[in-house]
Design an enzyme around this catalytic site. Sequence first.
Site, PDB file in Angstrom:
ATOM      1  N   ASN A   9      53.362  81.532  62.372  1.00  0.00           N
ATOM      2  CA  ASN A   9      54.069  81.036  61.316  1.00  0.00           C
ATOM      3  C   ASN A   9      53.439  82.071  60.144  1.00  0.00           C
ATOM      4  OD1 ASN A   9      55.054  80.024  58.920  1.00  0.00           O
ATOM      5  ND2 ASN A   9      54.121  77.784  59.371  1.00  0.00           N
ATOM      6  N   TRP A  10      54.191  82.838  59.546  1.00  0.00           N
ATOM      7  CA  TRP A  10      53.614  83.687  58.628  1.00  0.00           C
ATOM      8  C   TRP A  10      53.250  82.996  57.162  1.00  0.00           C
ATOM      9  CZ3 TRP A  10      56.274  89.339  59.145  1.00  0.00           C
ATOM     10  CH2 TRP A  10      55.896  89.701  60.421  1.00  0.00           C
ATOM     11  N   GLU A  96      53.447  71.331  55.047  1.00  0.00           N
ATOM     12  CA  GLU A  96      53.538  71.800  53.578  1.00  0.00           C
ATOM     13  C   GLU A  96      54.894  71.871  53.019  1.00  0.00           C
ATOM     14  OE1 GLU A  96      52.241  75.929  55.004  1.00  0.00           O
ATOM     15  OE2 GLU A  96      50.272  75.103  55.091  1.00  0.00           O
ATOM     16  N   GLU A 166      50.541  69.219  64.398  1.00  0.00           N
ATOM     17  CA  GLU A 166      49.614  70.098  63.196  1.00  0.00           C
ATOM     18  C   GLU A 166      49.056  68.970  62.416  1.00  0.00           C
ATOM     19  OE1 GLU A 166      50.981  74.462  62.749  1.00  0.00           O
ATOM     20  OE2 GLU A 166      52.036  73.095  61.557  1.00  0.00           O
ATOM     21  N   GLY A 172      44.523  75.387  57.948  1.00  0.00           N
ATOM     22  CA  GLY A 172      43.852  76.446  57.180  1.00  0.00           C
ATOM     23  C   GLY A 172      42.497  76.114  56.702  1.00  0.00           C
ATOM     24  N   GLY A 233      48.899  79.858  62.219  1.00  0.00           N
ATOM     25  CA  GLY A 233      49.312  80.251  60.715  1.00  0.00           C
ATOM     26  C   GLY A 233      48.476  81.362  60.510  1.00  0.00           C
ATOM     27  N   GLY A 234      47.285  81.477  59.690  1.00  0.00           N
ATOM     28  CA  GLY A 234      46.439  82.572  59.290  1.00  0.00           C
ATOM     29  C   GLY A 234      46.176  83.697  60.347  1.00  0.00           C
TER      30      GLY A 234
HETATM   31  P1  13P Z   1      46.359  77.692  60.278  1.00  0.00           P
HETATM   32  O1  13P Z   1      46.534  78.290  61.690  1.00  0.00           O
HETATM   33  O2  13P Z   1      46.268  78.785  59.135  1.00  0.00           O
HETATM   34  O3  13P Z   1      45.461  76.624  59.986  1.00  0.00           O
HETATM   35  O4  13P Z   1      47.936  77.063  59.986  1.00  0.00           O
HETATM   36  C1  13P Z   1      48.449  76.472  60.973  1.00  0.00           C
HETATM   37  C2  13P Z   1      50.025  76.369  60.689  1.00  0.00           C
HETATM   38  O5  13P Z   1      50.137  75.558  59.608  1.00  0.00           O
HETATM   39  C3  13P Z   1      51.297  76.977  61.232  1.00  0.00           C
HETATM   40  O6  13P Z   1      52.126  76.391  61.056  1.00  0.00           O
END
Ligand code: 13P
Length: 252
Positions: A9-10, A96, A166, A172, A233-234
């Site tokens: 997920n960018w 989010e 999640e 993050g 994510g990251g």
């Molecule tokens: P991170 O991997 O950056 O913690 O983000 C997770 C996320 O929200 C993927 O949808």
Amino acid sequence: MRKPLIVGNWKMNNTLQESLSLIEGLISNRLSVDRDFVVCPPYTVLSLAGKLLKETKIQLGAQNMHFEEKGAYTGEVSALMLKELDVSYVIIGHSERRKFFGETDLQISKKIFTALNNELLPIMCVGESLAQREGDYHHRIIKKQLVEGLKLVDSSRASDVTVAYEPVWAIGTGKTATSEQANDMLGFIRTILINLYGESMAENIRILYGGSVNSSNVDELMIQPEIDGVLVGGASLKSDEFLKIMTYSDRG
Ligand code: 13P
């Protein structure tokens, strides 16, 4: 047998140029046919990404969509518009979106319904906040999000849904849930799915873990029996790092 699913997920990252080099880095490698791979770029990149990913092992996902089929919803994007760009998956109800855009379980349930009606595969996100976990009512929160979010999905369509757990406190932050915490919650999610859809149907639904997943912790997460994949994510923003995640446990 559920096929492992690795999703990147960018979020709101990557211009067209940055996306081009990231995708080129990903597709220049041989990938296992026993796993599914998805990248979810921002809307502005979907068209380019769809062209670059055609005929590759990596499928395209979107990060959100509207629940109405069309109409006066300024700034929104419909399921049909995503289908036109060769999108196969769509993330629905990311924490989010719940937090910054006030998305509710009712809206999420309508989005999942519309996605399925348009042959998009929804990745439904659930997760508790730190306060909810510390207050020890995280199971109740996850159950509510699941039951309300899935209320328009009948058992004939349930196996097209993927659930992603999640925990908000792990997104993050660099703070991953331990593999045992993740495995425990995914097992709990499976029992709710069994209650909703019966054992044989619920056994086909993939459940992912997301929250600070990276190439150093993916192996330990993926050996957990309840974890069918990861939502990243990251660590999905750099091709070498995401490739290491996609090839977890294959690396020598
Ligand atoms: P991170 O991997 O950056 O913690 O983000 C997770 C996320 O929200 C993927 O949808």
